[in-house]
Each structure stands twice: as structure tokens, then as C-alpha cells.
Design an enzyme around this catalytic site. Structure first.
Site, PDB file in Angstrom:
ATOM      1  N   ASP A  97      11.922   3.726  -8.850  1.00 24.83           N
ATOM      2  CA  ASP A  97      12.001   3.908  -7.401  1.00 24.83           C
ATOM      3  C   ASP A  97      12.685   2.670  -6.845  1.00 24.83           C
ATOM      4  O   ASP A  97      12.096   1.589  -6.801  1.00 24.83           O
ATOM      5  CB  ASP A  97      10.579   4.069  -6.828  1.00 24.83           C
ATOM      6  CG  ASP A  97      10.561   3.958  -5.298  1.00 24.83           C
ATOM      7  OD1 ASP A  97      11.638   3.996  -4.670  1.00 24.83           O
ATOM      8  OD2 ASP A  97       9.453   3.840  -4.734  1.00 24.83           O
ATOM      9  N   LYS A 130      20.545  -1.842  -0.473  1.00 28.33           N
ATOM     10  CA  LYS A 130      20.453  -0.412  -0.823  1.00 28.33           C
ATOM     11  C   LYS A 130      21.251   0.455   0.153  1.00 28.33           C
ATOM     12  O   LYS A 130      21.930   1.396  -0.246  1.00 28.33           O
ATOM     13  CB  LYS A 130      18.985   0.005  -0.816  1.00 28.33           C
ATOM     14  CG  LYS A 130      18.734   1.504  -0.980  1.00 28.33           C
ATOM     15  CD  LYS A 130      17.249   1.830  -1.009  1.00 28.33           C
ATOM     16  CE  LYS A 130      16.992   3.320  -1.048  1.00 28.33           C
ATOM     17  NZ  LYS A 130      15.563   3.659  -1.081  1.00 28.33           N
ATOM     18  N   GLU A 150      14.095  11.082  -3.448  1.00 26.00           N
ATOM     19  CA  GLU A 150      12.781  10.414  -3.429  1.00 26.00           C
ATOM     20  C   GLU A 150      11.638  11.389  -3.118  1.00 26.00           C
ATOM     21  O   GLU A 150      10.599  11.381  -3.778  1.00 26.00           O
ATOM     22  CB  GLU A 150      12.808   9.267  -2.411  1.00 26.00           C
ATOM     23  CG  GLU A 150      13.618   8.076  -2.928  1.00 26.00           C
ATOM     24  CD  GLU A 150      14.022   7.072  -1.850  1.00 26.00           C
ATOM     25  OE1 GLU A 150      13.589   7.185  -0.695  1.00 26.00           O
ATOM     26  OE2 GLU A 150      14.791   6.149  -2.190  1.00 26.00           O
ATOM     27  N   ASP A 177       7.737  10.416   3.770  1.00 21.99           N
ATOM     28  CA  ASP A 177       7.899   9.094   3.161  1.00 21.99           C
ATOM     29  C   ASP A 177       8.553   8.183   4.190  1.00 21.99           C
ATOM     30  O   ASP A 177       9.709   8.387   4.550  1.00 21.99           O
ATOM     31  CB  ASP A 177       8.780   9.201   1.898  1.00 21.99           C
ATOM     32  CG  ASP A 177       8.958   7.853   1.191  1.00 21.99           C
ATOM     33  OD1 ASP A 177       8.609   6.799   1.786  1.00 21.99           O
ATOM     34  OD2 ASP A 177       9.448   7.842   0.045  1.00 21.99           O
TER      35      ASP A 177
HETATM   36  P1  ATP Z   1      12.767   2.506   1.455  1.00 21.39           P
HETATM   37  O1  ATP Z   1      11.937   3.639   0.991  1.00 21.39           O
HETATM   38  O2  ATP Z   1      13.077   2.547   2.910  1.00 21.39           O
HETATM   39  O3  ATP Z   1      13.960   2.260   0.627  1.00 21.39           O
HETATM   40  P2  ATP Z   1      10.730   0.847   0.284  1.00 21.39           P
HETATM   41  O4  ATP Z   1      10.479   1.971  -0.651  1.00 21.39           O
HETATM   42  O5  ATP Z   1      11.037  -0.465  -0.318  1.00 21.39           O
HETATM   43  O6  ATP Z   1      11.897   1.180   1.299  1.00 21.39           O
HETATM   44  P3  ATP Z   1       7.946   0.865   0.976  1.00 21.39           P
HETATM   45  O7  ATP Z   1       7.568  -0.016  -0.142  1.00 21.39           O
HETATM   46  O8  ATP Z   1       7.547   2.295   0.914  1.00 21.39           O
HETATM   47  O9  ATP Z   1       9.505   0.723   1.283  1.00 21.39           O
HETATM   48  O10 ATP Z   1       7.362   0.311   2.333  1.00 21.39           O
HETATM   49  C1  ATP Z   1       7.587  -0.991   2.735  1.00 21.39           C
HETATM   50  C2  ATP Z   1       7.412  -1.057   4.226  1.00 21.39           C
HETATM   51  O11 ATP Z   1       6.090  -0.650   4.568  1.00 21.39           O
HETATM   52  C3  ATP Z   1       7.572  -2.466   4.748  1.00 21.39           C
HETATM   53  O12 ATP Z   1       8.381  -2.449   5.904  1.00 21.39           O
HETATM   54  C4  ATP Z   1       6.149  -2.879   5.066  1.00 21.39           C
HETATM   55  O13 ATP Z   1       6.097  -3.790   6.145  1.00 21.39           O
HETATM   56  C5  ATP Z   1       5.532  -1.561   5.455  1.00 21.39           C
HETATM   57  N1  ATP Z   1       4.067  -1.570   5.288  1.00 21.39           N
HETATM   58  C6  ATP Z   1       3.379  -1.779   4.144  1.00 21.39           C
HETATM   59  N2  ATP Z   1       2.058  -1.747   4.387  1.00 21.39           N
HETATM   60  C7  ATP Z   1       1.908  -1.496   5.712  1.00 21.39           C
HETATM   61  C8  ATP Z   1       0.777  -1.357   6.577  1.00 21.39           C
HETATM   62  N3  ATP Z   1      -0.460  -1.495   6.116  1.00 21.39           N
HETATM   63  N4  ATP Z   1       1.006  -1.102   7.885  1.00 21.39           N
HETATM   64  C9  ATP Z   1       2.260  -1.009   8.361  1.00 21.39           C
HETATM   65  N5  ATP Z   1       3.362  -1.131   7.606  1.00 21.39           N
HETATM   66  C10 ATP Z   1       3.186  -1.380   6.294  1.00 21.39           C
HETATM   67 MG    MG Z   2      10.750   4.025  -0.636  1.00 19.47          MG
END
Ligand code: ATP
Ligand code: MG
Length: 716
Positions: free
Chosen positions: A7, A68, A173, A201
Site C-alpha cells: 500500500d 505520490k 486501493e 478510504d
Molecule cells: P493516501 O491514502 O492519501 O495516499 P495514506 O494512505 O498515507 O495517504 P493514511 O495512512 O490512511 O494515509 O492516513 C494518514 C492521515 O490520517 C494523516 O493525514 C493523519 O494525520 C490522519 N490521521 C491519522 N489518525 C488520525 C486521527 N486519529 N484523527 C484524524 N486524522 C488522523
Molecule cells: Mg491510503
């Protein structure tokens, strides 16, 4: 051989592996499951993942993230310009219009493209997997946002190739999440009454919502909607707010100081996460924010919700769009599953309940289900792992059309080949009557989140008239492949010979006569349609092709997506029932193509560059290890010789000489010896060993046989 699912998130990556006991999310070199999508550079090496993020504040100019969403794009793309406004690294337009991150690496200014940076991250993830699984890793499934267009998908595949990964499938995804949901469900309904589940998501950079129909042993994606809203947008809203407040109260302008702004964003993200769990007023404090001034403030969740109201509105609109596009009623929807970090924000859960009339369900692992679904898909596709079958029919989000140029006095034309949300993988055959080489352009036929709708131009060569100087049938296969990439995968000339005797022989041989033609054996399943528009004189026809054999896809064959797209007609090859028997041979035509992605030589070059950087990193690791080993030995030996267990096994004068040598070595390590090559450290350590090993041996001998020594002492 192990298989993995990756991922690749805008903020962080997860890797899961399919093992005999099930799916396992792998931990990296910091024992963490999330690897930040960060790559950094210094004079000696690359720093990737956790270590890169950790040193960002002290090495901002050479620490890159947020690439990305730049994959497959040009520098002057308005989307890129928007993204760059929040990227602190220097980014320039390269001579070919591409994006170049300018960093100082190996004491030189160097440019890296988003594809190269992604490849570097993949290299790290590959190493993490190899270390965790203690096995060679090549085959993988990588996920990408469902809204990624051709160019972005191709860029991701190029990045994987640069890193030496073999991508069995580029998977959307939300489809990966759907697979990780459906695979273990024992209670899925029979075919006639599918269970429709919505997956939401919301990650760091975008929001994706898809609805998926599950039946026993298979899933079929129905529709997707998305918007460019993610956690970082909420962070930016709050950063604007606090930057203004700190300016008003302390006269500190964080926007002029990238490092202070970065620290502000870091603290805001923490605050945002706390607000998801807590509705009371929460503090934010940053010591020595700027000019040695400490700043502090506070915020309550309701205030954050007011400030972000415009974002929540867009989230709501995205949910509504999905409902409309899917044509499902609320009663048709079984449940709404949420994944991705940002769905932890309570207001998003409330919106889900408001729009879908059902509470957000959190039965899936919010952070890991995308990678786990990808690993499952990889296991299903790979011969290396035995796993139960589960059919996955994905969709391609955008309508696609094909146009072709004219010939002589005949005009060119165009035809819609795939409507939006067409199932994938899938192929359609177009039949044109031509007598000269010609070109066909494949392009998106609707608004897409990419500036250029053209997917590619294919030049179909070696077309010529038949012996009587007439047009010949050319069959062109337009395909959405299992990566969601649209292409013309083959073109063949239909060579018809009217001959009573040839029939049997030719029919027997014809299935193999057109290399690259994957319709063979499926003649009975062909579907065909007379095109409604354009190119009349060329008599264009469309046929849907069975994808079963090629793509291991069990449900696309008779479901070509858009209604009224195909009607069943006669088979692909002419039958022997006609009076005059016809023998038909397909002759594959050579094609040249101009489409997205690196050319083969460029890609080879990038593969080599990446290998060189990998080798350099490995050398650097060995060098640092050798230095550390020497340093450790110096300390250890000094402790043992001065008041330690070895003291009594060496003469005083020798001991002093060795200790003074150890002190010199220590000083050297911190001064001119700080940056030597590996062999220098190794040789110094060898030198030390030759002096100290005899002492250790004496100690060992004595400890193993003290009596012998006592005797020896007596005899002296
Ligand atoms: P994308 O899917 O957009 O490419 P990613 O997969 O890296 O990004 P995730 O890991 O799903 O993203 O999520 C990260 C985001 O979630 C960050 O912006 C983080 O600040 C937010 N996040 C994580 N935990 C919380 C929470 N408890 N409350 C609010 N936001 C949160
Ligand atoms: Mg993601």
C-alpha cells in the site's frame, strides 16, 4: 519465494505478506508497520522511510515527501503547481517538461523524478520484506488510487520496475480493501442477491469511496467517487488558523520560516488526532517556535469542524455522487466500512451516517487492510502460494473512445469503446476495413483528473490491400488490462482465402496463427456490435472478448458493463456451414506506439542508476558498520584492560602502550578518521586484534585450565 502486497500511501506505506498461516503485515527496521513515504539524501547515502522522516527538520532541503500525487505528470500541470506550493524541497522543470526534485546527494546537486523517488521507497520496502521474510521477494501487488489515470498507473509500474519488483497487478486501493473484507466472509450470499458494501478510504491526500457487490467467492466493483481531500487538508486549515493567531499575538510569521512551519504542522497533526478522540478544549504548545519565543494556544473539536466546514461539504458531496453513480437505493446497501487515517475524524463518520443511513463500520483494520488485500490478491495470482480462489472484477472509472485517421477519400472516425465504470480487465475488438497503414488514438471521453485526455497513439503498420486491391479486415484489440491501463494490445489482419479444401487444415491451425491474440479458443463467447457512429465506409465493428483465460478473472466474460453494448452474434472465425468454405488466418501486424511512461532505454538507464545507488548505500552501511565495530572494540578493550578482567594478563608497560594507542585511536575516530573508507577501519581493527588477541588467549587459557598455570607459577 514470497509474495507481498504494497500500500503506497502519500504519507506512509504498508507491506503485507501472504504466508502459510495467513496474511501478515511486516515490520520495518524500526519495528514499525508504517514506513513513511519519505526519501532523504546526504553526502554519503540515501535515507528512506522512518529515518528520513526523523531527520526532516534538520535536513529539510534534502528530504522529499508528497511525491505520490506527482507521478506521471508534467511540471506545468496545474495540479502539480498546487502540490508544489506545499512541498519545501526545491523542484524544477526539467528540459523534457518533467518534474525534478533538486537535492544535494553525494555532495552534488542532483535531480530525481517522482518515479525515481517512488522506486527508492519501493527498494526500501523490498529490503524490509526480504529481511522480515528471510526470503527473496519479487512478485507483488501494488495499490493505487482508483482515480489514477493511465499516465499515473504507468508511472507507478515504471517505478516498480526501477526497483526490480514484478507487479502482478496494480490494484485500486478500495478494491484491495474490498478483497480483505470479502475473502474471509463465510456468509456471502448466492449470485442472485449480492451484498453491496460501501468502502470509504480517507487518507492523507485523498478521499475514495467505492461500492462493491459481494457474492460467494467473488466481488465486483460497481462504482467509485473521489475527491482530493485528505488529512493534510485539515492540517493546512488548522495551520492557517494558528499561523494567523501567532502572528497577531506574537508577531511571528511562521510562513516565512519553513522549519517553524513544519514544526507547526507536526504539532497540529498531533492536536488533530487528539481532537478525534476528545471533544474538550485541547492545548497546543511549541517551545522556541521562532526567535526563541514559546507559543501556545488551544482548540476544541467544534471549532475545528467550523474551520473545516468546506472540506466536510466536499466529503458529503462525494458520498452523494457515489450513491447517484451506483444507482443503488439506501436499502440496497448492506453496510459502510471505513479505512484510512482520516476517517477517524468523528464528523466524517457522522456524514456517513447522514448520507447512507447507516453507522460507519470499523470492522477492518483501518491502516492495514489495503496492503492485506493486495497481499491476498498477490497470493491468488501467484503460483508460489496456495490459497482459495476469490474472483475480483474491478472497474475502470472513465469512459474511453478510439479514433482513427482517414484513408484516401474516406474520412476518419471515432467510437466509444468503454463507458465509465466498465468492468476490468476487459478487451474489445474493433474491425476496420483498411488497405494502408493507419493510426488510432485512444483517449478518455470524459473529464478526468489529468490535463491530457490522450492515452496514446498507435501506428498500425504493414496493412496492404488484398490480391484484388481491395480493403482487408483489420482487427484491433482495445484493452483495459489488469493494471487498469488502457491500450491497444494487438492488431491483426484477417487473411481470408476462399477455398473449398483449405477449410479443415486452416481452421485447425488458425488458433495459433496470430501470436498475441488471446481470443483463441473462445470463439463461441465472442460478442459483436455494429458501431453506431463514424467511419461508415470502414465498416467498424466492436466485439467484447472473453478475458477468462488471460486474466484469471471469472466474471467479466459476459458482463461488458454498459447496457446495450453487445449482442450475441456469430463466432469470430467463419464456420464451415457456408457453401463456399472460407479459411481465415490472422496475421499479427506490427505496431508502434506513443503512450505514457519511460521509453525502454530510459527505463534501463534508471534501473542501472537505482542499482548503483543501492550498491552505494550498501557500501556506506558496511563502512559505517566497520567504523562502529572499531569504535566499539576500542571502548571494550580499554575497559577490559584498565581495571577489567584482562588487566592481570598483560605486563604493565605493554598495557600502558596499548591503552595509549587506544586513546589515540579514539581521538582519530573523531577527527581525521571520521570519514574513512571501510578498509581503513577494518585494517585498524585487524592491527588491534593482533596486539590484543594474545592477551585474550592467555586469559582464556587460564580460565579453562587454571591448575596448569599454577604449576607453571610454581616452577618459576
Ligand atoms: P493516501 O491514502 O492519501 O495516499 P495514506 O494512505 O498515507 O495517504 P493514511 O495512512 O490512511 O494515509 O492516513 C494518514 C492521515 O490520517 C494523516 O493525514 C493523519 O494525520 C490522519 N490521521 C491519522 N489518525 C488520525 C486521527 N486519529 N484523527 C484524524 N486524522 C488522523
Ligand atoms: Mg491510503
Amino acid at each position: 519465494m514470497s509474495v507481498i502486497g504494497i500500500d503506497f500511501g502519500n504519507e506512509s506505506c504498508y507491506v503485507a505478506a501472504a504466508k502459510a498461516g495467513g496474511i501478515e503485515t511486516l515490520a520495518n527496521d524500526y519495528s514499525l508497520r508504517a514506513t513513511p513515504s519519505f526519501v532523504a539524501f546526504d553526502g554519503r547515502k540515501r535515507i528512506i522511510g522512518v529515518a528520513a522522516k526523523n531527520q526532516q527538520v534538520t535536513n529539510m532541503k534534502n528530504t522529499v515527501s508528497g511525491f505520490k500525487r506527482l507521478l506521471g505528470r508534467k511540471y506545468n500541470d496545474p495540479h502539480v503547481q498546487r502540490e508544489l506550493s506545499s512541498i519545501p524541497t526545491k523542484v524544477d522543470q526539467r528540459p523534457d517538461g518533467s518534474i525534478g526534485f533538486k537535492v544535494s546527494y553525494l555532495d552534488q546537486e542532483q535531480y530525481f523524478s517522482p518515479e525515481q523517488l517512488t522506486a527508492m521507497l519501493f527498494t526500501k520496502l523490498k529490503e524490509t520484506s526480504t529481511a522480515a521474510l528471510q526470503a527473496q521477494v519479487n512478485d507483488c501487488v501494488i495499490t493505487c488510487p482508483a482515480y489514477f489515470t493511465n499516465s499515473e498507473r504507468k508511472a507507478l509500474l515504471d517505478a516498480a520496475q526501477i526497483a526490480g519488483l514484478n507487479v502482478l497487478r496494480l490494484m485500486n486501493e478500495t478494491t484491495a480493501t474490498a478483497l480483505s473484507y470479502g475473502f474471509y466472509k463465510q456468509d456471502l450470499p448466492e449470485d442472485n442477491k449480492p451484498r453491496n458494501v460501501v468502502f470509504v478510504d480517507c487518507g492523507n491526500s485523498s478521499l475514495q469511496v467505492s461500492v462493491c457487490a459481494f457474492t460467494k467467492g467473488k466481488l465486483k466493483m460497481l462504482a467509485s467517487a473521489w475527491d482530493q481531500i485528505g488529512g493534510r487538508d485539515f492540517d493546512n486549515v488548522l495551520a492557517e488558523h494558528f499561523a494567523k493567531e501567532f502572528y497577531d499575538r506574537y508577531k511571528l510569521n511562521a510562513k516565512t520560516n519553513p522549519r517553524a512551519y513544519l514544526r507547526l504542522l507536526t504539532e497540529i497533526e498531533k492536536l488533530k488526532k487528539q481532537m478525534s478522540a476528545n471533544s474538550t478544549k485541547l492545548p497546543i504548545n511549541i517551545e522556541c517556535f521562532m526567535d526563541d519565543v514559546d507559543v501556545s494556544s488551544s482548540m476544541q473539536r467544534t471549532q475545528m469542524e467550523e474551520l473545516s466546514a468546506h472540506l466536510f461539504k466536499r466529503v458529503e458531496m462525494t458520498f452523494i455522487k457515489l450513491l447517484q453513480d451506483s444507482k443503488l437505493s439506501l436499502d440496497d446497501i448492506h453496510s459502510v466500512e471505513v479505512v484510512g487515517g482520516t476517517t477517524r475524524i468523528p464528523a466524517i463518520k457522522h456524514l456517513i451516517e447522514q448520507v447512507f443511513g447507516k453507522p460507519a463500520s470499523t470492522t477492518l483494520n483501518q491502516d492495514e487492510s489495503v496492503s492485506r488485500g493486495a497481499a491476498l490478491q498477490c497470493a491468488i495470482m501467484s503460483p508460489a502460494v496456495r490459497v482459495r480462489e476469490f474472483g475480483v472484477t474491478d472497474i475502470q472509472n472513465y469512459a474511453v473512445k478510439v479514433s482513427w485517421d482517414g484513408e484516401g477519400s474516406q474520412a476518419g472516425g471515432e467510437i466509444d469503446v468503454f463507458p465509465a465504470f466498465h468492468s476490468a480487465p476487459f478487451s474489445r475488438l474493433l474491425t476496420l476495413n483498411r488497405k494502408e497503414p493507419f493510426s488510432m488514438t485512444v483517449q478518455y471521453a470524459q473529464a478526468i483528473p489529468f490535463p491530457d485526455p490522450v492515452i496514446g497513439k498507435w501506428f498500425i503498420k504493414d496493412v496492404k490491400p488484398n490480391e484484388r486491391g481491395e480493403h482487408q479486415e483489420v482487427k484491433v484489440k482495445v484493452r483495459i488490462n489488469h493494471h487498469g491501463i488502457v491500450l491497444i494490445s494487438s492488431a491483426s489482419l484477417v487473411d481470408k482465402k476462399e477455398d473449398e479444401t483449405a477449410n479443415a487444415a486452416a481452421n485447425a491451425g488458425e488458433h495459433g496463427s496470430a501470436p498475441g491474440n488471446d481470443e483463441k479458443g473462445n470463439a463461441g463467447d465472442q460478442q459483436q456490435q455494429q458501431a453506431g457512429n463514424g467511419g461508415e465506409p470502414m465498416d467498424v465493428q466492436q466485439e467484447a472478448c472473453n478475458e477468462n483465460e488471460e486474466d484469471n478473472n471469472t466474471s467479466t466474460a459476459s458482463s461488458p458493463g454498459g447496457q446495450g453494448w453487445a449482442q450475441r452474434v456469430k463466432g469470430w472465425f467463419s464456420s464451415g456451414t457456408e457453401k463456399k468454405k472460407k479459411a481465415t488466418k490472422l496475421i499479427e501486424l506490427p505496431m508502434e506506439v506513443k503512450t505514457h511512461g519511460f521509453s525502454s532505454p530510459d527505463l534501463q538507464n534508471l534501473v542501472q542508476q537505482e542499482s548503483k545507488m543501492i550498491a552505494n548505500d550498501a557500501r556506506e552501511t558496511q563502512r559505517v558498520d566497520a567504523r562502529n565495530a572499531l569504535e566499539e572494540y576500542v571502548y571494550d578493550m580499554r575497559n577490559k584492560l584498565q581495571g577489567g578482567p584482562l588487566e592481570r594478563y598483560v605486563l604493565e608497560a605493554d598495557r600502558e602502550a596499548i591503552c595509549s594507542q587506544l586513546n589515540d585511536l579514539e581521538n582519530w575516530l573523531y577527527e581525521e578518521g571520521e570519514d574513512c573508507d571501510r578498509d581503513t577501519y577494518v585494517n585498524k581493527l585487524k592491527g588491534l586484534h593482533s596486539q590484543t588477541d594474545p592477551i585474550k588467549e592467555r586469559a582464556n587459557d587460564y580460565e579453562n585450565a587454571p591448575a596448569a598455570f599454577d604449576e607453571l607459577n610454581h616452577s618459576i
